[in-house]
Design an enzyme around this catalytic site. Structure first.
Site, short mmCIF file in Angstrom:
data_model
loop_
_atom_site.label_atom_id
_atom_site.label_comp_id
_atom_site.label_asym_id
_atom_site.label_seq_id
_atom_site.Cartn_x
_atom_site.Cartn_y
_atom_site.Cartn_z
N VAL A 79 1.34 -3.63 3.92
CA VAL A 79 1.33 -4.89 4.65
C VAL A 79 2.54 -5.77 4.31
O VAL A 79 2.72 -6.83 4.91
CB VAL A 79 0.01 -5.68 4.44
CG1 VAL A 79 -1.16 -4.91 4.99
CG2 VAL A 79 -0.17 -6.07 2.99
N TYR A 109 -4.17 3.67 8.28
CA TYR A 109 -5.50 3.09 8.49
C TYR A 109 -6.04 3.47 9.87
O TYR A 109 -5.94 4.62 10.28
CB TYR A 109 -5.46 1.56 8.28
CG TYR A 109 -4.71 1.17 7.04
CD1 TYR A 109 -5.12 1.65 5.80
CD2 TYR A 109 -3.59 0.34 7.10
CE1 TYR A 109 -4.44 1.31 4.64
CE2 TYR A 109 -2.90 0.00 5.95
CZ TYR A 109 -3.33 0.49 4.73
OH TYR A 109 -2.65 0.15 3.61
N LYS A 130 0.26 3.42 -2.96
CA LYS A 130 -0.91 4.31 -3.06
C LYS A 130 -0.51 5.78 -3.04
O LYS A 130 -1.26 6.62 -3.55
CB LYS A 130 -1.88 4.00 -1.92
CG LYS A 130 -2.48 2.59 -1.98
CD LYS A 130 -3.27 2.25 -0.73
CE LYS A 130 -3.80 0.82 -0.77
NZ LYS A 130 -4.51 0.45 0.46
N SER A 176 0.80 -1.23 0.00
CA SER A 176 0.00 0.00 0.00
C SER A 176 0.82 1.28 0.00
O SER A 176 0.26 2.36 -0.14
CB SER A 176 -0.95 0.01 1.20
OG SER A 176 -2.00 -0.92 1.00
N TYR A 210 -4.42 -2.48 -9.93
CA TYR A 210 -4.21 -2.21 -8.50
C TYR A 210 -3.29 -3.25 -7.87
O TYR A 210 -2.30 -2.91 -7.19
CB TYR A 210 -5.57 -2.18 -7.80
CG TYR A 210 -5.52 -2.15 -6.30
CD1 TYR A 210 -5.23 -0.97 -5.62
CD2 TYR A 210 -5.78 -3.29 -5.55
CE1 TYR A 210 -5.19 -0.93 -4.23
CE2 TYR A 210 -5.75 -3.26 -4.16
CZ TYR A 210 -5.45 -2.08 -3.51
OH TYR A 210 -5.42 -2.05 -2.14
#
Length: 308
Positions: free
Chosen positions: A261, A243, A71, A68, A195
């Protein structure tokens, strides 16, 4: 090496000796088969400073799946493509829930809470993909990352991408739910294929620290986006980059960061440095356990913080 750089290098070595050798390392992301077998005993850290130094310690030259953290780069590309119209499709608020939760997406009619939870990153990927093939979109993402890092030797791990596609059922559910609210332009299979592949980009800590320099906002750093967008992306990293553990990370570290992760964290000290840390074991929030502890130690010892 300047005296200040010597002191910073000593801090990195000290963190690697202490925190990097901790017995309580968290748990690897075993729900992605290709990540389940990663050796949890690895630890690396790198700092790319605003004055052009690159300092490393531990396993900073070992490639890992950035997951991630990618992103951040797709958000920059999506904003470059459609500007502030992006915020019609994705919000800018912390979620307070797990990164793959569908609860808020249902309550808020298919508009993700922010671009760093999975649903939001699927939307930014959809924006980057629109008008292109998945191959072209991934080429654009890789070019951006390579330009940011000034390193052409950055690639996608196809085995990790395939592993994510085979097990990414919740992400498919998120995509189809957003499609039902007309918040997806491309077919879910195409958007999610793109993605999963950009999440499977492999980088070392040294490469990731170099790639983060475009967010430092200092002379001589890569100018890939405007200063205003630098500030806004950093703000979102601070409030949403970890998060439902974003508040805890901001409290402990005091700098914008984005986790993945795979165990990597990219952290920006505005005007000073880009930092990358990697330890595969995760805490309860899905963020690197030792990586978080290392960043807390680093900012405590350097005094780096956006809060003065």
């Amino acid at each position: 090496m300047p005296a200040a750089s010597n002191a910073l290098q000593d801090i990195l070595r000290g963190i690697t000796r202490t925190i990097g050798a901790s017995a309580d390392r968290g748990r690897v992301a075993d729900y992605i088969p290709e990540l389940a077998g990663v050796d949890p005993d690895q630890f690396g850290i790198a700092i790319a400073t605003a004055d052009g130094q690159l300092l490393t310690a531990g396993d900073a030259a070992v490639p890992f799946s950035i997951q991630s953290v990618s992103k951040v780069f797709t958000l920059a590309l999506a904003l470059g493509k459609i500007g502030d119209r992006l915020w019609d499709r994705v919000g800018r608020e912390p979620s307070g829930l797990a990164f793959d939760s569908i609860l808020l997406l249902e309550q808020e009619r298919g508009r993700p809470r922010n671009p760093f939870i999975n649903a939001g990153a699927i939307v930014t990927t959809d924006v980057v993909l629109t008008g292109s093939s998945p191959r072209e979109a991934l080429g654009a993402i890789l070019r951006f990352v390579r330009d940011a890092a000034d390193d052409a030797d950055i690639h996608i791990n196809e085995a990790v991408a395939r592993s994510e596609i085979a097990t990414g059922h919740r992400n498919f559910a998120l995509a189809h739910y957003m499609l039902s609210h007309q918040n997806l332009t491309n077919a879910p299979d195409l958007t999610l294929g793109t993605y999963f592949h950009h999440c499977a980009i492999e980088m070392t800590c040294a490469q990731l620290a170099m790639a983060g320099r475009f967010l430092i906002d200092a002379p001589g750093m890569p100018r890939l986006i405007s200063p205003q967008r630098q500030r806004r992306i950093n703000a979102l990293m601070m409030t949403c980059g970890h998060y439902n553990g974003s508040g805890d990370f901001a409290f402990r570290v005091g700098l914008p960061g984005k986790s993945g992760v795979g165990g990597g964290i990219l952290v920006i000290a505005p005007g000073k440095a880009s930092i990358a840390v990697w330890s595969p074991g995760l805490n309860a929030y899905g963020n690197s356990k030792l990586g978080t502890e290392a960043m807390e130690a680093l900012t405590t010892q350097t005094g780096w913080s956006v809060f003065g």
